[in-house]
Design a protein around this motif. Sequence first.
Motif, PDB file in Angstrom:
ATOM      1  N   HIS A 275       0.833  -1.198   0.000  1.00  0.00           N
ATOM      2  CA  HIS A 275       0.000   0.000   0.000  1.00  0.00           C
ATOM      3  C   HIS A 275       0.878   1.263   0.000  1.00  0.00           C
ATOM      4  O   HIS A 275       0.616   2.218  -0.748  1.00  0.00           O
ATOM      5  N   ASN A 279       1.544   4.287  -3.080  1.00  0.00           N
ATOM      6  CA  ASN A 279       1.335   5.713  -2.844  1.00  0.00           C
ATOM      7  C   ASN A 279       2.584   6.549  -3.036  1.00  0.00           C
ATOM      8  O   ASN A 279       2.492   7.780  -3.186  1.00  0.00           O
ATOM      9  N   GLN A 309      -7.461   0.097  -3.841  1.00  0.00           N
ATOM     10  CA  GLN A 309      -6.489   0.405  -4.889  1.00  0.00           C
ATOM     11  C   GLN A 309      -6.425  -0.721  -5.922  1.00  0.00           C
ATOM     12  O   GLN A 309      -5.390  -0.952  -6.541  1.00  0.00           O
TER      13      GLN A 309
END
Length: 498
Positions: A275, A279, A309
Motif C-alpha cells: 500500500h 502511494n 487500490q
Amino acid sequence: MTKDTEVDMKDVELNEMDPEKQPMTADAQVAVGEKNGSVKLKVPEDEVAFTGLSKEELMKVAGTPGWVRTRWMLLVLFWLGWVGMLAGAIVIIVQAPRCKPLPEMNWWNDGPLYQIPDVDAFCGGLAGLEQKLDDISQLKVKGLLLGPLHTVQENRPSTLNLKKIDPAVKHLKSVLKKANKKGIKVVLDLTPNYKGSNPWFSSGDIGSVLEKVKAAAEHWLEFGVSGFKLSGLNVASNSPHWSHLQTVVQGNGTEGTSKRLLMGVVEHESAASVHWLLNTTGVALILSDLLSSKTGGERIKAMDHLHAQQRQVGWGLGAVQQDQLSKQATGPALIRLYQLLLLTMPGTPVFTYGDEMGLEGNQKHPKMVWNVETEAAHNKSLEEYAATRKWFKGLSDLRGKERSLLHGDYYPLYASNSSLSFLRVWDQSERYITAVNWGAEKQTLKLSLTTTEKLQLPKKAKVKLSTDSKLEAESNVNLDSMELEPGQAVLLQFPYMG
C-alpha cells in the motif's frame, strides 16, 4: 297441316297449360314476390350519388357554437394528456436510481496479464510467438509480459545491455504489430540482474543501472512496446534516479487505454508495505506474493487492505517467481480453484504461461504444450489440460463481461484457515460471490456481511460455476450454511435487489 294451323295449335296448348307453369311476366314476378314477402326492384343506373356538404355549408356549420366548444375541449384534452405524460416521464427519471459512474480503467485492468519469461520454452523463440497470438487471444489476455530478453552476465553490471536482443529484434516488431491488432499490449521485463540474487546488482550500482534502464526504456518505447516490468521495486524506488525512469515511461503517456505501464514486482512484503509503495513510487501496477500465505484469514486481510487500490494491484500465485501455478497447487481441482480466485479478486490477475491448463514440469520453465483441446480427443493424457483450459477461458470471458467482477466493489464474507469467501458488487449489475476451500476437509461456510452500507445478501444464490460436483450449475444454495468439499471452489450469482 299448314304453318298457320301449327301456330294456332301452339297458342291453344299454351292457353290450356297450368297457370303456374306458364312463363311469368315482370308484373307477375312482382306480384309473386309481394306474395312471398320480398320484392326485387331494379335500381336505375343513372341515379345521382350523395356528394356531401359543400365547402360553404361546412364552414357555416363549423362556426356554430356547439362545434366551436367541441374543438376547444378536444384541444385542451390533447395538451393536458401531453403535459401529463411529460410530467410522468420526468417523475420516473427523477425517482429511478442513478447509474454509478464507471471508474477510470486502463488496459491492464481489462483482463489478465500473461507472462512469458522463457520465449524458447514457450514457442521456440520470438519467431514462433507471432503464430501463437491467436491461441493467447482466446484467453482474453490484455497484456504479454515478455522476458527478460536482454543480455547480462550474473552479478556483473558491466555486461548489462538492455537494448540488445538481436537477431530476434525483427521478430519482435512482427509480434508487436499483430498483438496490437488483437488488442494485446506487449510489456518488456527490464529487470537488470535477473540471473543473479539481487535484481539491481548491489546498492552502489542502483543509480548507474537505473540510468541504463531509463535509456533502454526510451529506446523500446520508440520501438513500440507498451510498458516495462521491474523486479525489486522496493529497492530501486529508493534511488533519486527512480523519478527519471518514471518520467520517461509515464510522463509522455496519453490518457485512456493507451497509457504506458510501469509495473513493479515485490517479494516478501506485507500488504501495508505494498500500500505504501503504491502511494509513493508512482508505479501503475504492483505484483506481490501476498497470496503465498496459506491461511484464508491472511489472504482476506490482504484483499481488505488493498481493494480500494484494486486498479493498481496485481495478484498471482507463483507469478512473482515466474513459476507455473502447478508448483503452488497440486492437481487439476486446485488449479481451477486458484484460477477462479485470481479471476474474481479485486485487481489484475497475472499468470505465467501454461497456467491456463495447469502445465506441469520439473524444469524452471517447462516446455509449453499446444493444441490440447483438439489433441485431447486422440490423447487421453491431455484431457485434464483441455478441461482446465476450457474452465479458464470461461472464467476469463465472464470477468470481461461482468462489471461486478471487472471493477466492482469488494466485501469480505467469510474466512478460515483453509477457506474464504467474498462478494463483488457494481451498481445495479449482477452480484457475484466467490467461495473457495483449499483445505483437506469439508468446510461449512456461513456467509454474512459486516458492512454498514445499504447492502443485503439474499437467503439463497444461484451456482454460476463450480468445481464441486455436489453444487451443480443453476442450482440454488443457502448462504447461511453452505458446504464446500475439500479442494473445491464455487462462484455464486444473484441479481440486484434494489
